[in-house]
Write a protein that holds these residues in place. Structure first.
Motif, PDB file in Angstrom:
ATOM      1  N   LEU A  10      -5.807  37.133   2.264  1.00 57.64           N
ATOM      2  CA  LEU A  10      -4.904  36.556   3.263  1.00 57.64           C
ATOM      3  C   LEU A  10      -3.555  37.269   3.272  1.00 57.64           C
ATOM      4  CD1 LEU A  10      -5.662  32.766   2.697  1.00 57.64           C
ATOM      5  CD2 LEU A  10      -6.177  34.078   4.753  1.00 57.64           C
ATOM      6  N   ILE A  11      -3.032  37.569   2.103  1.00 56.21           N
ATOM      7  CA  ILE A  11      -1.739  38.255   2.017  1.00 56.21           C
ATOM      8  C   ILE A  11      -1.824  39.646   2.629  1.00 56.21           C
ATOM      9  CG2 ILE A  11      -0.051  39.223   0.404  1.00 56.21           C
ATOM     10  CD1 ILE A  11      -0.704  36.846  -1.459  1.00 56.21           C
ATOM     11  N   GLU A  12      -2.887  40.378   2.310  1.00 53.69           N
ATOM     12  CA  GLU A  12      -3.047  41.732   2.840  1.00 53.69           C
ATOM     13  C   GLU A  12      -3.283  41.713   4.341  1.00 53.69           C
ATOM     14  OE1 GLU A  12      -3.170  45.748   3.211  1.00 53.69           O
ATOM     15  OE2 GLU A  12      -2.464  44.546   1.512  1.00 53.69           O
ATOM     16  N   VAL A  13      -4.066  40.765   4.810  1.00 54.81           N
ATOM     17  CA  VAL A  13      -4.309  40.653   6.252  1.00 54.81           C
ATOM     18  C   VAL A  13      -3.001  40.343   6.984  1.00 54.81           C
ATOM     19  CG1 VAL A  13      -5.405  39.219   8.031  1.00 54.81           C
ATOM     20  CG2 VAL A  13      -6.750  40.070   6.099  1.00 54.81           C
ATOM     21  N   THR A  14      -2.180  39.509   6.400  1.00 55.60           N
ATOM     22  CA  THR A  14      -0.876  39.193   6.997  1.00 55.60           C
ATOM     23  C   THR A  14      -0.044  40.457   7.156  1.00 55.60           C
ATOM     24  OG1 THR A  14      -0.891  36.973   6.004  1.00 55.60           O
ATOM     25  CG2 THR A  14       1.244  37.859   6.719  1.00 55.60           C
ATOM     26  N   MET A  54      18.011  23.775   3.316  1.00 50.26           N
ATOM     27  CA  MET A  54      17.398  24.915   3.991  1.00 50.26           C
ATOM     28  C   MET A  54      16.115  25.348   3.295  1.00 50.26           C
ATOM     29  SD  MET A  54      20.701  27.206   5.137  1.00 50.26           S
ATOM     30  CE  MET A  54      19.690  28.316   6.134  1.00 50.26           C
ATOM     31  N   GLU A  55      16.087  25.255   1.967  1.00 54.66           N
ATOM     32  CA  GLU A  55      14.872  25.629   1.246  1.00 54.66           C
ATOM     33  C   GLU A  55      13.752  24.626   1.511  1.00 54.66           C
ATOM     34  OE1 GLU A  55      12.210  27.681  -1.193  1.00 54.66           O
ATOM     35  OE2 GLU A  55      14.066  28.266  -0.192  1.00 54.66           O
ATOM     36  N   ILE A  56      14.085  23.349   1.539  1.00 50.54           N
ATOM     37  CA  ILE A  56      13.078  22.329   1.846  1.00 50.54           C
ATOM     38  C   ILE A  56      12.551  22.509   3.269  1.00 50.54           C
ATOM     39  CG2 ILE A  56      12.745  19.854   2.211  1.00 50.54           C
ATOM     40  CD1 ILE A  56      14.708  19.406  -0.119  1.00 50.54           C
ATOM     41  N   GLU A  57      13.468  22.800   4.194  1.00 46.60           N
ATOM     42  CA  GLU A  57      13.053  23.047   5.579  1.00 46.60           C
ATOM     43  C   GLU A  57      12.165  24.286   5.668  1.00 46.60           C
ATOM     44  OE1 GLU A  57      15.044  23.923   9.971  1.00 46.60           O
ATOM     45  OE2 GLU A  57      16.307  23.404   8.257  1.00 46.60           O
ATOM     46  N   ARG A  58      12.535  25.345   4.917  1.00 48.61           N
ATOM     47  CA  ARG A  58      11.723  26.572   4.930  1.00 48.61           C
ATOM     48  C   ARG A  58      10.322  26.300   4.404  1.00 48.61           C
ATOM     49  NH1 ARG A  58       9.604  30.274   1.966  1.00 48.61           N
ATOM     50  NH2 ARG A  58      10.215  29.168   0.075  1.00 48.61           N
ATOM     51  N   GLN A  59      10.234  25.531   3.309  1.00 52.70           N
ATOM     52  CA  GLN A  59       8.923  25.220   2.739  1.00 52.70           C
ATOM     53  C   GLN A  59       8.089  24.374   3.691  1.00 52.70           C
ATOM     54  OE1 GLN A  59       9.529  23.457  -1.123  1.00 52.70           O
ATOM     55  NE2 GLN A  59      10.541  25.272  -1.957  1.00 52.70           N
ATOM     56  N   ASP A 116       7.913  43.566  16.350  1.00 56.83           N
ATOM     57  CA  ASP A 116       8.856  42.904  15.444  1.00 56.83           C
ATOM     58  C   ASP A 116       9.202  41.498  15.896  1.00 56.83           C
ATOM     59  OD1 ASP A 116       8.909  45.143  13.854  1.00 56.83           O
ATOM     60  OD2 ASP A 116      10.729  45.973  14.757  1.00 56.83           O
ATOM     61  N   TYR A 117       9.237  41.277  17.216  1.00 54.45           N
ATOM     62  CA  TYR A 117       9.661  39.977  17.724  1.00 54.45           C
ATOM     63  C   TYR A 117       8.496  39.043  18.015  1.00 54.45           C
ATOM     64  CZ  TYR A 117       8.812  42.573  22.072  1.00 54.45           C
ATOM     65  OH  TYR A 117       8.258  43.346  23.063  1.00 54.45           O
ATOM     66  N   ASP A 118       7.269  39.445  17.717  1.00 56.02           N
ATOM     67  CA  ASP A 118       6.128  38.545  17.840  1.00 56.02           C
ATOM     68  C   ASP A 118       6.149  37.531  16.692  1.00 56.02           C
ATOM     69  OD1 ASP A 118       5.239  39.916  20.070  1.00 56.02           O
ATOM     70  OD2 ASP A 118       3.964  41.267  18.905  1.00 56.02           O
ATOM     71  N   CYS A 119       5.677  36.334  16.968  1.00 54.51           N
ATOM     72  CA  CYS A 119       5.671  35.257  15.971  1.00 54.51           C
ATOM     73  C   CYS A 119       4.270  35.103  15.389  1.00 54.51           C
ATOM     74  CB  CYS A 119       6.121  33.940  16.613  1.00 54.51           C
ATOM     75  SG  CYS A 119       6.086  32.533  15.484  1.00 54.51           S
ATOM     76  N   LEU A 120       4.144  35.415  14.093  1.00 57.70           N
ATOM     77  CA  LEU A 120       2.861  35.330  13.393  1.00 57.70           C
ATOM     78  C   LEU A 120       2.811  34.047  12.580  1.00 57.70           C
ATOM     79  CD1 LEU A 120       0.176  36.478  12.234  1.00 57.70           C
ATOM     80  CD2 LEU A 120       1.576  37.722  10.560  1.00 57.70           C
ATOM     81  N   ALA A 121       1.673  33.366  12.633  1.00 58.55           N
ATOM     82  CA  ALA A 121       1.507  32.120  11.884  1.00 58.55           C
ATOM     83  C   ALA A 121       0.099  32.050  11.312  1.00 58.55           C
ATOM     84  CB  ALA A 121       1.762  30.915  12.778  1.00 58.55           C
ATOM     85  N   ARG A 122      -0.005  31.395  10.173  1.00 58.75           N
ATOM     86  CA  ARG A 122      -1.336  31.060   9.665  1.00 58.75           C
ATOM     87  C   ARG A 122      -1.709  29.723  10.280  1.00 58.75           C
ATOM     88  NH1 ARG A 122      -3.430  29.814   3.487  1.00 58.75           N
ATOM     89  NH2 ARG A 122      -5.655  29.733   4.010  1.00 58.75           N
ATOM     90  N   PHE A 123      -2.727  29.747  11.123  1.00 53.97           N
ATOM     91  CA  PHE A 123      -3.053  28.593  11.952  1.00 53.97           C
ATOM     92  C   PHE A 123      -4.105  27.697  11.329  1.00 53.97           C
ATOM     93  CE2 PHE A 123      -4.186  26.509  16.031  1.00 53.97           C
ATOM     94  CZ  PHE A 123      -2.904  26.177  16.435  1.00 53.97           C
ATOM     95  N   GLY A 124      -4.932  28.251  10.517  1.00 57.64           N
ATOM     96  CA  GLY A 124      -5.980  27.492   9.846  1.00 57.64           C
ATOM     97  C   GLY A 124      -6.364  28.194   8.565  1.00 57.64           C
ATOM     98  N   VAL A 136       4.212  33.335   6.078  1.00 50.79           N
ATOM     99  CA  VAL A 136       4.508  33.236   7.507  1.00 50.79           C
ATOM    100  C   VAL A 136       4.567  31.763   7.892  1.00 50.79           C
ATOM    101  CG1 VAL A 136       3.450  35.464   8.019  1.00 50.79           C
ATOM    102  CG2 VAL A 136       2.060  33.386   8.132  1.00 50.79           C
ATOM    103  N   VAL A 137       4.974  31.482   9.137  1.00 52.22           N
ATOM    104  CA  VAL A 137       5.115  30.085   9.542  1.00 52.22           C
ATOM    105  C   VAL A 137       3.750  29.416   9.615  1.00 52.22           C
ATOM    106  CG1 VAL A 137       7.244  30.539  10.786  1.00 52.22           C
ATOM    107  CG2 VAL A 137       5.071  30.650  12.011  1.00 52.22           C
ATOM    108  N   ASN A 138       3.764  28.090   9.488  1.00 50.15           N
ATOM    109  CA  ASN A 138       2.512  27.344   9.532  1.00 50.15           C
ATOM    110  C   ASN A 138       2.202  26.852  10.941  1.00 50.15           C
ATOM    111  OD1 ASN A 138       4.274  25.195   9.894  1.00 50.15           O
ATOM    112  ND2 ASN A 138       4.120  24.471   7.791  1.00 50.15           N
ATOM    113  N   ARG A 139       1.141  26.087  11.064  1.00 56.22           N
ATOM    114  CA  ARG A 139       0.651  25.640  12.368  1.00 56.22           C
ATOM    115  C   ARG A 139       1.684  24.795  13.105  1.00 56.22           C
ATOM    116  NH1 ARG A 139      -4.992  24.225  13.849  1.00 56.22           N
ATOM    117  NH2 ARG A 139      -4.935  23.024  15.766  1.00 56.22           N
ATOM    118  N   ARG A 140       2.322  23.855  12.383  1.00 53.65           N
ATOM    119  CA  ARG A 140       3.281  22.962  13.031  1.00 53.65           C
ATOM    120  C   ARG A 140       4.463  23.737  13.611  1.00 53.65           C
ATOM    121  NH1 ARG A 140       6.041  18.406   9.400  1.00 53.65           N
ATOM    122  NH2 ARG A 140       6.895  20.281   8.424  1.00 53.65           N
ATOM    123  N   GLU A 141       4.990  24.681  12.862  1.00 54.81           N
ATOM    124  CA  GLU A 141       6.129  25.459  13.342  1.00 54.81           C
ATOM    125  C   GLU A 141       5.711  26.366  14.489  1.00 54.81           C
ATOM    126  OE1 GLU A 141      10.103  27.015  13.426  1.00 54.81           O
ATOM    127  OE2 GLU A 141       9.112  25.130  12.892  1.00 54.81           O
TER     128      GLU A 141
END
Length: 368
Positions: free
Chosen positions: A257-261, A193-198, A270-278, A207-212
């Motif tokens: 980046l952390i503060e902007v997130t 689960m940790e490897i999957e999370r990373q 709360d249920y919106d999905c935020l990701a760092r896309f680039g 937050v989630v990355n582009r692929r996720e």
């Protein structure tokens, strides 16, 4: 070098293996159920047609019927508590049957105690519920076994001690192996689960990355399309983050980046999905959001991001951002809706730049 992963909690661990444990429980019940006729034949060979034979045969028939019922029941169980309770009760009944068998078979026959010792060990290993739920029945079985043994062969102390030691060591060995297997499975799951999370998480912002985001977005587009609901995508681009990194170092851009997130999370639902896309881009998936709702959320997100400067090493880094929004159309995919959002973002950049005052543009720490 050893790598340590945070352990998952017991509930997550058991829910993950619920289907597998249910199947394993069915295997154990089935093995015991079809072993009963063979044991009944052995009973007949040792006890012939005595009252003891008919008594133990009646018990075996009840256990067979109980096992048959449990096999059907296990296929419909979908919660942890019910699985644990049903399997624990059944295993206790099987131990009670074995205890009656040990009491009624003749003293001259030692094989049933060997079988009891094997049961004491395999009990904790084969039955896939927490070891703590199995211990009460096993402790009661051992106590009653020692008591009945002392009454059955009270004049043969070596016999009593041999059987007692055999049962105790078998039960202890099974308990240790069973507990180890549960810990091992839990460690493996924690690592997976940790490897999957990373693999799906941006290491800087968390937050989630582009692929996720693409994966989640594709699933949500299909779901909203089936239900006929609105869905929108928001892209927020930080202006000149690279310049901040060049002037103040990579750590400064990470702080931004952390503060902007954090600010985007406060401005979205709360249920919106935020990701760092680039490198400088964030994407937000907005379920159940029409174009009008998405525009309000986008404006609120941008205003929240640029409202206050970000402190860093005694300085204030004032960031600016541009926003683009797109709402799902018929036949859209994650790629097409993102492409329209990027086009909207590129169109919006000149407008947002014109909104900046000349005083902001001349500040030492302003990056436009």
């Amino acid at each position: 070098m050893a790598v340590h992963y945070p352990d998952v909690n017991d509930e997550v661990y058991r829910l993950h293996f619920l289907k597998q444990d249910r199947l394993q429980s069915r295997r154990v019940v089935r093995v015991v159920m079809w072993a009963l006729p063979l044991l009944a034949f052995l009973d007949f060979y040792l006890l012939v047609m005595s009252d003891a034979f008919w008594t133990i045969s009646a018990v075996r028939i009840l256990i067979f019927a109980y096992s048959w019922w449990l096999l059907k029941k296990l296929s419909t169980i979908h919660d942890l508590a019910t699985l644990t309770r049903q399997v624990a009760l059944w295993s206790g009944a099987v131990l009670l049957m074995q205890l009656m068998n040990d009491v009624m078979l003749p003293t001259s026959y030692f094989g049933h105690y060997l079988f009891a010792a094997w049961m004491c060990m395999i009990y904790f290993i084969a039955i896939p519920i927490p070891v703590g739920a199995l211990r009460p029945a096993m402790l009661l079985f051992l106590v009653l076994s020692f008591f009945s043994l002392a009454l059955k062969v009270k004049d043969n102390l070596p016999y009593i001690l041999s059987v007692a030691v055999m049962l105790l060591t078998s039960a202890y060995t099974g308990n240790v192996i069973g507990a180890y297997l549960h810990r091992y499975r839990k460690k493996i799951l924690s690592a997976e689960m940790e490897i999957e999370r990373q693999a799906i998480t941006d290491p800087v912002t968390g937050v989630v990355n582009r692929r996720e985001f693409i994966r989640v977005g594709s699933n949500e587009i299909q779901r909203h399309g089936r239900l006929g609901k609105n869905l929108s995508v928001l892209i927020l681009d930080l202006d000149h983050l690279k310049q901040i990194s060049e002037n103040y170092g990579r750590h400064a851009s990470d702080i931004v980046l952390i503060e902007v997130t954090k600010r985007i999370k406060r401005a979205t639902r709360d249920y919106d999905c935020l990701a760092r896309f680039g490198t400088e881009e964030f994407c937000v998936l907005l379920p159940d959001a029409s174009a009008e709702v998405a525009a309000r959320i986008a404006a609120r997100a941008r205003e929240t991001v640029i409202a206050l400067p970000i402190p860093f090493s005694g300085k204030e880094l004032r960031v600016t951002a541009s926003v683009g929004v797109a709402t799902m159309l018929d036949g859209d995919s994650a790629e097409t809706i993102l492409k329209r959002a990027e086009e909207a973002l590129n169109k919006s950049k000149p407008v947002f730049k014109q909104q900046l005052s000349s005083s902001q543009m001349n500040q030492e720490n302003a990056f436009i």
